[in-house]
Write a protein that holds these residues in place. Structure first.
Motif, PDB file in Angstrom:
ATOM      1  N   ARG A 137       0.824  -1.215   0.000  1.00  0.00           N
ATOM      2  CA  ARG A 137       0.000   0.000   0.000  1.00  0.00           C
ATOM      3  C   ARG A 137       0.854   1.261   0.000  1.00  0.00           C
ATOM      4  NH1 ARG A 137      -1.784   3.879   3.357  1.00  0.00           N
ATOM      5  NH2 ARG A 137      -0.557   3.040   5.091  1.00  0.00           N
ATOM      6  N   VAL A 138       1.884   1.310   0.835  1.00  0.00           N
ATOM      7  CA  VAL A 138       2.668   2.543   0.979  1.00  0.00           C
ATOM      8  C   VAL A 138       3.704   2.711  -0.124  1.00  0.00           C
ATOM      9  CG1 VAL A 138       2.323   2.566   3.475  1.00  0.00           C
ATOM     10  CG2 VAL A 138       4.351   1.460   2.533  1.00  0.00           C
ATOM     11  N   LEU A 139       4.028   1.641  -0.842  1.00  0.00           N
ATOM     12  CA  LEU A 139       4.995   1.761  -1.928  1.00  0.00           C
ATOM     13  C   LEU A 139       4.338   2.398  -3.151  1.00  0.00           C
ATOM     14  CD1 LEU A 139       7.167  -1.491  -2.056  1.00  0.00           C
ATOM     15  CD2 LEU A 139       7.994   0.854  -1.887  1.00  0.00           C
ATOM     16  N   MET A 140       5.037   3.287  -3.804  1.00  0.00           N
ATOM     17  CA  MET A 140       4.557   3.865  -5.038  1.00  0.00           C
ATOM     18  C   MET A 140       4.779   2.890  -6.188  1.00  0.00           C
ATOM     19  SD  MET A 140       7.562   6.671  -5.779  1.00  0.00           S
ATOM     20  CE  MET A 140       6.559   7.368  -7.089  1.00  0.00           C
ATOM     21  N   PRO A 141       4.067   3.054  -7.318  1.00  0.00           N
ATOM     22  CA  PRO A 141       4.325   2.183  -8.463  1.00  0.00           C
ATOM     23  C   PRO A 141       5.792   2.214  -8.864  1.00  0.00           C
ATOM     24  CG  PRO A 141       2.307   3.450  -8.799  1.00  0.00           C
ATOM     25  CD  PRO A 141       2.933   3.974  -7.547  1.00  0.00           C
ATOM     26  N   GLU A 142       6.344   1.054  -9.157  1.00  0.00           N
ATOM     27  CA  GLU A 142       7.755   0.850  -9.457  1.00  0.00           C
ATOM     28  C   GLU A 142       8.642   1.030  -8.221  1.00  0.00           C
ATOM     29  OE1 GLU A 142       8.602  -0.369 -12.469  1.00  0.00           O
ATOM     30  OE2 GLU A 142       6.441  -0.303 -12.805  1.00  0.00           O
ATOM     31  N   GLY A 143       8.032   1.105  -7.037  1.00  0.00           N
ATOM     32  CA  GLY A 143       8.812   1.140  -5.812  1.00  0.00           C
ATOM     33  C   GLY A 143       9.469  -0.203  -5.545  1.00  0.00           C
ATOM     34  N   ARG A 144      10.564  -0.181  -4.782  1.00  0.00           N
ATOM     35  CA  ARG A 144      11.376  -1.373  -4.590  1.00  0.00           C
ATOM     36  C   ARG A 144      11.258  -1.911  -3.167  1.00  0.00           C
ATOM     37  NH1 ARG A 144      14.438  -2.401  -8.893  1.00  0.00           N
ATOM     38  NH2 ARG A 144      14.443  -0.785 -10.494  1.00  0.00           N
ATOM     39  N   LEU A 145      11.259  -3.238  -3.070  1.00  0.00           N
ATOM     40  CA  LEU A 145      11.144  -3.942  -1.795  1.00  0.00           C
ATOM     41  C   LEU A 145      12.279  -4.941  -1.684  1.00  0.00           C
ATOM     42  CD1 LEU A 145       9.626  -4.800   0.792  1.00  0.00           C
ATOM     43  CD2 LEU A 145       8.238  -6.313  -0.644  1.00  0.00           C
ATOM     44  N   LEU A 146      13.056  -4.844  -0.585  1.00  0.00           N
ATOM     45  CA  LEU A 146      14.180  -5.745  -0.328  1.00  0.00           C
ATOM     46  C   LEU A 146      13.888  -6.556   0.931  1.00  0.00           C
ATOM     47  CD1 LEU A 146      17.119  -3.226  -0.945  1.00  0.00           C
ATOM     48  CD2 LEU A 146      15.805  -4.524  -2.624  1.00  0.00           C
ATOM     49  N   ILE A 147      14.015  -7.875   0.838  1.00  0.00           N
ATOM     50  CA  ILE A 147      13.653  -8.773   1.944  1.00  0.00           C
ATOM     51  C   ILE A 147      14.792  -9.750   2.192  1.00  0.00           C
ATOM     52  CG2 ILE A 147      11.993 -10.472   2.782  1.00  0.00           C
ATOM     53  CD1 ILE A 147       9.955  -9.334   0.848  1.00  0.00           C
ATOM     54  N   THR A 148      15.133  -9.960   3.465  1.00  0.00           N
ATOM     55  CA  THR A 148      16.036 -11.037   3.850  1.00  0.00           C
ATOM     56  C   THR A 148      15.311 -11.942   4.842  1.00  0.00           C
ATOM     57  OG1 THR A 148      17.009  -9.828   5.719  1.00  0.00           O
ATOM     58  CG2 THR A 148      18.048  -9.559   3.559  1.00  0.00           C
ATOM     59  N   GLY A 149      15.650 -13.232   4.805  1.00  0.00           N
ATOM     60  CA  GLY A 149      15.003 -14.170   5.712  1.00  0.00           C
ATOM     61  C   GLY A 149      15.819 -15.440   5.860  1.00  0.00           C
ATOM     62  N   PHE A 150      15.593 -16.160   6.959  1.00  0.00           N
ATOM     63  CA  PHE A 150      16.245 -17.450   7.169  1.00  0.00           C
ATOM     64  C   PHE A 150      15.629 -18.482   6.231  1.00  0.00           C
ATOM     65  CE2 PHE A 150      16.915 -15.487  11.417  1.00  0.00           C
ATOM     66  CZ  PHE A 150      18.295 -15.558  11.439  1.00  0.00           C
ATOM     67  N   GLU A 197      12.847  -9.323  -9.116  1.00  0.00           N
ATOM     68  CA  GLU A 197      13.939  -9.100 -10.060  1.00  0.00           C
ATOM     69  C   GLU A 197      15.202  -9.872  -9.669  1.00  0.00           C
ATOM     70  OE1 GLU A 197      14.692  -4.940 -10.615  1.00  0.00           O
ATOM     71  OE2 GLU A 197      13.089  -4.781 -12.114  1.00  0.00           O
ATOM     72  N   VAL A 198      15.439 -10.019  -8.375  1.00  0.00           N
ATOM     73  CA  VAL A 198      16.642 -10.712  -7.895  1.00  0.00           C
ATOM     74  C   VAL A 198      16.239 -11.640  -6.758  1.00  0.00           C
ATOM     75  CG1 VAL A 198      18.924 -10.490  -6.856  1.00  0.00           C
ATOM     76  CG2 VAL A 198      18.150  -8.780  -8.521  1.00  0.00           C
ATOM     77  N   GLY A 199      16.705 -12.867  -6.826  1.00  0.00           N
ATOM     78  CA  GLY A 199      16.529 -13.820  -5.746  1.00  0.00           C
ATOM     79  C   GLY A 199      17.833 -14.566  -5.529  1.00  0.00           C
ATOM     80  N   ARG A 200      18.416 -14.438  -4.346  1.00  0.00           N
ATOM     81  CA  ARG A 200      19.718 -15.038  -4.091  1.00  0.00           C
ATOM     82  C   ARG A 200      19.746 -15.702  -2.722  1.00  0.00           C
ATOM     83  NH1 ARG A 200      25.131 -12.157  -5.672  1.00  0.00           N
ATOM     84  NH2 ARG A 200      25.697 -14.315  -5.216  1.00  0.00           N
ATOM     85  N   PHE A 201      20.692 -16.638  -2.577  1.00  0.00           N
ATOM     86  CA  PHE A 201      20.929 -17.310  -1.311  1.00  0.00           C
ATOM     87  C   PHE A 201      22.360 -17.037  -0.876  1.00  0.00           C
ATOM     88  CE2 PHE A 201      17.116 -19.924  -0.974  1.00  0.00           C
ATOM     89  CZ  PHE A 201      16.633 -19.877  -2.273  1.00  0.00           C
ATOM     90  N   GLY A 202      22.626 -17.186   0.421  1.00  0.00           N
ATOM     91  CA  GLY A 202      23.959 -16.961   0.944  1.00  0.00           C
ATOM     92  C   GLY A 202      24.219 -17.774   2.194  1.00  0.00           C
ATOM     93  N   CYS A 203      25.494 -17.796   2.611  1.00  0.00           N
ATOM     94  CA  CYS A 203      25.923 -18.456   3.853  1.00  0.00           C
ATOM     95  C   CYS A 203      25.743 -19.974   3.776  1.00  0.00           C
ATOM     96  CB  CYS A 203      25.181 -17.885   5.063  1.00  0.00           C
ATOM     97  SG  CYS A 203      25.375 -16.107   5.289  1.00  0.00           S
ATOM     98  N   TRP A 204      26.706 -20.640   3.131  1.00  0.00           N
ATOM     99  CA  TRP A 204      26.632 -22.094   2.955  1.00  0.00           C
ATOM    100  C   TRP A 204      27.505 -22.853   3.952  1.00  0.00           C
ATOM    101  CZ3 TRP A 204      26.525 -18.616  -1.053  1.00  0.00           C
ATOM    102  CH2 TRP A 204      25.410 -18.669  -1.890  1.00  0.00           C
ATOM    103  N   ARG A 205      28.166 -22.190   4.860  1.00  0.00           N
ATOM    104  CA  ARG A 205      28.995 -22.910   5.827  1.00  0.00           C
ATOM    105  C   ARG A 205      28.104 -23.687   6.797  1.00  0.00           C
ATOM    106  NH1 ARG A 205      33.366 -18.014   7.183  1.00  0.00           N
ATOM    107  NH2 ARG A 205      33.384 -17.188   5.038  1.00  0.00           N
TER     108      ARG A 205
END
Length: 280
Positions: A137-150, A197-205
Motif C-alpha cells: 500500500r505505501v509503496l509507489m508504483p515501481e517502488g522497490r522492496l528488499l527482503i532477507t530471511g532465514f 527481479e533478484v533472488g539469491r541465497f547466501g551463507c553455505w557454511r
C-alpha cells in the motif's frame, strides 16, 4: 526459557544471536547485498522496518530515510562490516530508531515510499501477510522492496528443526516465529503484484558456533553459490511493485463511453459525406 515468547523477547533474542559468530557471519552477507542494491535505488523516501542493528539504508542517497520499530526497546548497534569497494556509506542522523509503529498499520499515505527494506521483519511480524499488504500500500508504483530471511531448507534450518523435535532448549538459531520458505514468499509477492527481479541465497557454511570452525569452512561459500545455491542459510529477494493497468470508474468511465460513441457516429457519417461529394 518458555517456548511461548513475546515478540519483544524474540527481537531481543535475535539481537543477541546476531552478536555470535554465526550471527556476524550472516549479518556481513546481508549487509553486503543491501549495500549494493540500495545504492542503485533512487527516489525521495526510504524506510527500513525492524532490525535496527542492521543499517540497511547506509548506502542509500535518498533525502528522507527512516528506521521503524514495533517495540519500545532500542537495541545497541552492532559493528557493521566495512562496505565493498566503490560503495560509499553514510550514517543515519539522530537515534537508531526514528519511529515506532505496527508494521501492518504504517503512518504513511498510500503510494508515498520509493524503497522499503525488510530485514527478517516478516519472521518477527505478528502477521506477515498483513505486513506485506501494508508495504504494498505505501509503496509507489515501481517502488522497490528488499527482503532477507532465514532459509528453512538449509543445513541451519535442518539443525533447528531437529533440535525442536527433540525438545532442546539450546537452539542454534533464534526462535523468532516461523521461518518463511523462499518459494512461499515469492508466491505471496506475486499475488500482491510484485515482480521479483533478484533472488539469491547466501551463507553455505555448516552451522558451527565458533569463529574458528566457521573460518575453516569458508571454502564452502564459493562452491555452494555455484553448485547448491538453494541450500544457503539465508535468502534475499529484490522485488518491484508493478501496476499492470488502471480501471476507470464513475464519471471517468461514463465520459470515456460517451467519447467512444461520438467517435463511432462521426466514422459512420464520413462515408456518406464522401459519396455525396463524388456524385456532385
Amino acid at each position: 526459557m518458555s517456548q511461548l515468547m513475546t515478540r519483544e523477547a524474540q527481537i531481543v533474542e535475535l539481537g543477541a544471536w546476531l552478536q555470535s559468530p554465526p550471527g556476524r557471519y550472516l549479518l556481513a552477507w546481508e549487509q553486503d547485498r543491501l549495500d549494493h542494491d540500495v545504492a542503485d535505488a533512487f527516489g525521495f523516501h526510504a524506510l527500513q522496518l525492524g532490525m535496527p542493528e542492521l543499517d540497511g539504508l547506509r548506502a542509500n542517497r535518498m533525502p528522507h530515510r527512516w528506521v521503524a520499530s514495533d517495540v519500545l526497546s532500542t537495541p545497541e548497534p552492532l559493528p557493521a562490516p566495512p562496505p565493498a569497494d566503490g560503495i560509499s556509506t553514510t550514517q543515519l542522523d539522530g537515534d537508531r530508531v526514528h519511529l515506532r509503529s505496527e508494521f501492518d498499520a504504517l503512518p504513511f499515505p498510500a503510494g508515498s515510499l520509493d524503497l522499503v527494506v525488510l530485514p527478517h521483519s516478516l519472521e518477527l511480524a505478528r502477521d506477515p501477510h498483513l505486513t506485506l499488504r501494508e508495504v504494498e500500500r505505501v509503496l509507489m508504483p515501481e517502488g522497490r522492496l528488499l527482503i532477507t530471511g532465514f532459509n528453512p531448507a538449509s543445513l541451519w534450518g535442518l539443525r533447528q528443526r531437529v533440535a525442536r523435535l527433540r525438545g532442546a532448549h539450546d537452539l542454534f538459531m533464534p526462535r523468532a516465529g516461523d521461518f518463511i520458505g523462499y518459494w512461499r514468499l515469492r508466491d505471496w509477492l506475486r499475488l500482491l503484484g510484485f515482480e521479483v527481479e533478484v533472488g539469491r541465497f547466501g551463507c553455505w557454511r555448516p552451522p558451527c558456533e565458533t569463529e574458528r570452525w566457521l573460518q575453516r569452512y569458508a571454502w564452502m561459500d564459493p562452491i555452494g553459490d555455484r553448485w547448491w545455491p538453494v541450500l544457503g542459510a539465508v535468502y534475499y529477494l529484490h522485488a518491484v511493485k508493478r501496476v499492470r493497468g488502471m480501471r476507470l470508474v464513475g464519471l471517468a468511465k461514463r465520459d470515456l463511453r460517451t467519447s467512444r460513441q461520438a467517435q463511432r457516429a462521426v466514422a459512420q457519417r464520413r462515408p456518406a459525406a464522401a459519396t455525396q461529394k463524388t456524385d456532385v
